[in-house]
Structures are given as C-alpha cells and as structure tokens.
Design a protein around this motif. Structure first.
Motif, PDB file in Angstrom:
ATOM      1  N   UNK A   1      32.560  68.597   9.437  1.00  0.00           N
ATOM      2  CA  UNK A   1      33.710  68.974  10.261  1.00  0.00           C
ATOM      3  C   UNK A   1      33.282  69.218  11.704  1.00  0.00           C
ATOM      4  N   UNK A   2      32.147  69.882  11.882  1.00  0.00           N
ATOM      5  CA  UNK A   2      31.700  70.212  13.240  1.00  0.00           C
ATOM      6  C   UNK A   2      31.345  68.954  14.037  1.00  0.00           C
ATOM      7  N   UNK A   3      30.615  68.043  13.435  1.00  0.00           N
ATOM      8  CA  UNK A   3      30.185  66.835  14.149  1.00  0.00           C
ATOM      9  C   UNK A   3      31.372  66.012  14.616  1.00  0.00           C
ATOM     10  N   UNK A   4      32.352  65.859  13.743  1.00  0.00           N
ATOM     11  CA  UNK A   4      33.474  64.995  14.095  1.00  0.00           C
ATOM     12  C   UNK A   4      34.434  65.671  15.057  1.00  0.00           C
ATOM     13  N   UNK A   5      34.533  66.982  14.994  1.00  0.00           N
ATOM     14  CA  UNK A   5      35.528  67.690  15.802  1.00  0.00           C
ATOM     15  C   UNK A   5      34.994  68.160  17.148  1.00  0.00           C
ATOM     16  N   UNK A   6      33.731  67.881  17.432  1.00  0.00           N
ATOM     17  CA  UNK A   6      33.158  68.266  18.722  1.00  0.00           C
ATOM     18  C   UNK A   6      32.761  67.033  19.531  1.00  0.00           C
ATOM     19  N   UNK A   7      31.668  66.406  19.162  1.00  0.00           N
ATOM     20  CA  UNK A   7      31.156  65.263  19.935  1.00  0.00           C
ATOM     21  C   UNK A   7      32.176  64.129  20.008  1.00  0.00           C
ATOM     22  N   UNK A   8      32.723  63.746  18.870  1.00  0.00           N
ATOM     23  CA  UNK A   8      33.647  62.609  18.860  1.00  0.00           C
ATOM     24  C   UNK A   8      34.948  62.923  19.593  1.00  0.00           C
ATOM     25  N   UNK A   9      35.470  64.119  19.380  1.00  0.00           N
ATOM     26  CA  UNK A   9      36.715  64.502  20.051  1.00  0.00           C
ATOM     27  C   UNK A   9      36.487  64.585  21.560  1.00  0.00           C
ATOM     28  N   UNK A  10      35.358  65.126  21.982  1.00  0.00           N
ATOM     29  CA  UNK A  10      35.073  65.224  23.418  1.00  0.00           C
ATOM     30  C   UNK A  10      35.021  63.846  24.062  1.00  0.00           C
ATOM     31  N   UNK A  11      34.372  62.891  23.394  1.00  0.00           N
ATOM     32  CA  UNK A  11      34.286  61.541  23.939  1.00  0.00           C
ATOM     33  C   UNK A  11      35.678  60.909  24.056  1.00  0.00           C
ATOM     34  N   UNK A  12      36.488  61.079  23.025  1.00  0.00           N
ATOM     35  CA  UNK A  12      37.841  60.507  23.055  1.00  0.00           C
ATOM     36  C   UNK A  12      38.699  61.158  24.140  1.00  0.00           C
ATOM     37  N   UNK A  13      38.477  62.441  24.351  1.00  0.00           N
ATOM     38  CA  UNK A  13      39.303  63.189  25.292  1.00  0.00           C
ATOM     39  C   UNK A  13      38.897  62.948  26.741  1.00  0.00           C
ATOM     40  N   UNK A  14      37.593  62.979  27.026  1.00  0.00           N
ATOM     41  CA  UNK A  14      37.120  62.964  28.402  1.00  0.00           C
ATOM     42  C   UNK A  14      36.692  61.594  28.908  1.00  0.00           C
ATOM     43  N   UNK A  15      36.184  60.735  28.022  1.00  0.00           N
ATOM     44  CA  UNK A  15      35.611  59.471  28.469  1.00  0.00           C
ATOM     45  C   UNK A  15      36.427  58.258  28.016  1.00  0.00           C
ATOM     46  N   UNK A  16      36.731  58.185  26.765  1.00  0.00           N
ATOM     47  CA  UNK A  16      37.489  57.044  26.260  1.00  0.00           C
ATOM     48  C   UNK A  16      38.973  57.138  26.626  1.00  0.00           C
ATOM     49  N   UNK A  17      39.431  58.338  26.922  1.00  0.00           N
ATOM     50  CA  UNK A  17      40.843  58.591  27.254  1.00  0.00           C
ATOM     51  C   UNK A  17      41.778  58.072  26.168  1.00  0.00           C
ATOM     52  N   UNK A  18      41.304  58.170  24.937  1.00  0.00           N
ATOM     53  CA  UNK A  18      42.099  57.658  23.816  1.00  0.00           C
ATOM     54  C   UNK A  18      43.407  58.420  23.657  1.00  0.00           C
ATOM     55  N   UNK A  19      43.350  59.724  23.855  1.00  0.00           N
ATOM     56  CA  UNK A  19      44.559  60.523  23.630  1.00  0.00           C
ATOM     57  C   UNK A  19      45.637  60.233  24.675  1.00  0.00           C
ATOM     58  N   UNK A  20      45.231  59.898  25.891  1.00  0.00           N
ATOM     59  CA  UNK A  20      46.212  59.490  26.898  1.00  0.00           C
ATOM     60  C   UNK A  20      46.928  58.210  26.452  1.00  0.00           C
ATOM     61  N   UNK A  21      46.175  57.298  25.851  1.00  0.00           N
ATOM     62  CA  UNK A  21      46.767  56.061  25.362  1.00  0.00           C
ATOM     63  C   UNK A  21      47.714  56.328  24.193  1.00  0.00           C
ATOM     64  N   UNK A  22      47.315  57.244  23.330  1.00  0.00           N
ATOM     65  CA  UNK A  22      48.166  57.582  22.187  1.00  0.00           C
ATOM     66  C   UNK A  22      49.494  58.174  22.660  1.00  0.00           C
ATOM     67  N   UNK A  23      49.434  59.018  23.686  1.00  0.00           N
ATOM     68  CA  UNK A  23      50.643  59.666  24.175  1.00  0.00           C
ATOM     69  C   UNK A  23      51.559  58.714  24.939  1.00  0.00           C
ATOM     70  N   UNK A  24      51.086  57.506  25.247  1.00  0.00           N
ATOM     71  CA  UNK A  24      51.955  56.490  25.839  1.00  0.00           C
ATOM     72  C   UNK A  24      52.873  55.871  24.782  1.00  0.00           C
TER      73      UNK A  24
END
Length: 268
Positions: free
Chosen positions: A89-112
């Motif tokens: 749970x920790x590995x997926x909810x920290x490193x991966x979420x941070x990358x999606x949020x700050x670098x990949x901007x995946x969540x911005x795309x999802x909210x479109x």
C-alpha cells in the motif's frame, strides 16, 4: 427526402462504480508489463521470515501470546503478513501517486473527462489495496505451506490485510499530496523503518515498558500486526476489535483528506 441530422444526447456521467472500474483497469494495463515490480513487496517479508522467523527461531523456543504458547516462526509470520500489506500500500500510494500528480499530470487529464477527484481518490486507494492484498494472499500461502497457521480464524487474515492496505493507502496518499519534491520521500523512509521495527514485529509488546509501550500500541502497523497475529494463532482478544475500528477510522480520515487535497490542488 433528405435525412435530418439529429444530435445525440450527451452520455450520462459514469457512476462511481464505473469510474472505479475504468481507473483500476487503467492501472492494471500499465503495470501488467512490469509485473516484476510486484515481487519486491512480497519477497522482502518472505526473506525476513526465513532469516529471522526460521533462523532466529532455532535459538528462541516460543513466546507466550495472549496466554498461549506460540512458536517463534508462527509469532513472526503474521507480523510479516501485516508488513507485506503495509509495504504494498505504501509503495503504490506514495511514489507512484506523486509521479502521476506532479510529473505525469495524469490526474489533470482524468479531470478533463466527467470523472471527479473522488473517483481518483477511490480508485488509487483500491489499486493500492489490490497490490497489498496480492502480496498478502501469496504470503498466506507461504505460511500455510510452512505450517504456521494454527486456527480457522486465519480465513479472516486476508480481509484483515486488505483493511491494513486500505488504511495505509488512504493515509499515505493523503501525505503524498503535501510533498513538493522527491527529497520529501526521505521522510517516508524515516517513518517506515521505525514502524516496521517497533511494532512488536519480532518480539512481544511486553518488551516495552511504560509510555513507550503505550506509544507503540497507538501506531497503525502495530494494530495491523496484533490483528493478523490473533487471527492466525486463534488467540483472540478485544485488541482485534480495537484494531479493526482503528484501521477503519484511519482509512476514512485519509480518504477524506485525499479528496479535499485533490480538490485544492487540481480544481483551483
């Protein structure tokens, strides 16, 4: 007679279940080609079990746990089960979420799309649970093969591990939303290692005295350890009920904070 163009009515927004299914499926498609990454979170507690539970177990006969004599390996194994859910749970909810949020901007795309921040929070936490749960299920099979399960209550150990995964996924994702750079992940390690070592993982809680014991009993991984240990040994007490309530509240609070933080970061 010419055809008359009739505009289609817009599709209704997806339900919470449909959104959850879509986003979890997206994670599955991304990670299925990198399945070797999942081995790390599973193998670490297995190696600890072999080296400490079995190796040190040759020097330590047994411990008394809730009035019941428990072999050392059977004492350590459920703690490793809780740790495997925690690590996944920790590995997926920290490193991966941070990358999606700050670098990949995946969540911005999802909210479109018609999806919402609540959909993102739920899906990421469920995915973290699935990852942690897969580690726990495999670890339970190892425990069963080694004869380290002594009670039918152990059937509830997998749901218990999923609850641990839910609680840590939600809280770790919430904390990740406050991070500014990769250097902040040093703080994760600073918390992760003491939690693992000082949650009555390798020795009974009675090894601690006074205020230190009280602090350890209030830590979330200890609550997961005692819950899994009581289920796999059959030595149940009220501590299990306390642990369930503790982890449920922890997960719900984390989920609430994640939703608020994502609204603040992505919608303003």
């Amino acid at each position: 007679m010419s055809d008359v163009f009739t505009p289609r009515e817009p599709l209704p927004p997806p339900t919470a279940w449909q959104a959850l299914r879509l986003l979890v499926l997206r994670n599955y498609i991304v990670y299925r080609e990198h399945w070797k990454l999942f081995l790390t979170g599973f193998l670490e507690p297995v190696f600890y079990l072999f080296s400490i539970g079995i190796g040190v177990g040759q020097l330590i006969d047994s411990f008394t746990f809730n009035g019941q004599e428990v072999p050392y390996a059977a004492f350590v194994a459920p703690a490793m089960l809780a740790a495997s859910a925690f690590n996944g749970a920790l590995l997926d909810s920290t490193y991966n979420v941070f990358f999606k949020l700050k670098y990949d901007r995946l969540y911005d795309q999802v909210l479109a799309t018609p999806l919402t921040t609540s959909d993102i929070a739920r899906s990421e936490i469920v995915w973290g649970q699935l990852r942690g749960g897969s580690y726990s299920a495999a670890f339970l099979i190892v425990m069963l093969a080694m004869g380290l399960i002594d009670s039918w209550w152990a059937l509830l150990a997998l749901p218990a591990a999923l609850l641990i995964g839910f609680a840590f996924s939600a809280v770790c994702m919430a904390l990740t939303t406050f991070m500014k750079s990769w250097q902040d992940f040093d703080k994760i390690t600073l918390v992760q290692v003491p939690l693992f070592l000082f949650s009555a993982t390798f020795f009974p809680i009675t090894a601690f005295d006074g205020w230190l014991r009280w602090v350890v009993e209030c830590t979330p991984l200890y609550r997961g350890v005692v819950l899994c240990r009581e289920l796999t040994t059959g030595a149940l007490s009220w501590s299990s009920a306390v642990s369930v309530v503790y982890l449920v509240v922890m997960g719900l609070v984390g989920l609430y904070v994640v939703r608020r933080r994502l609204d603040s970061l992505l919608l303003t």
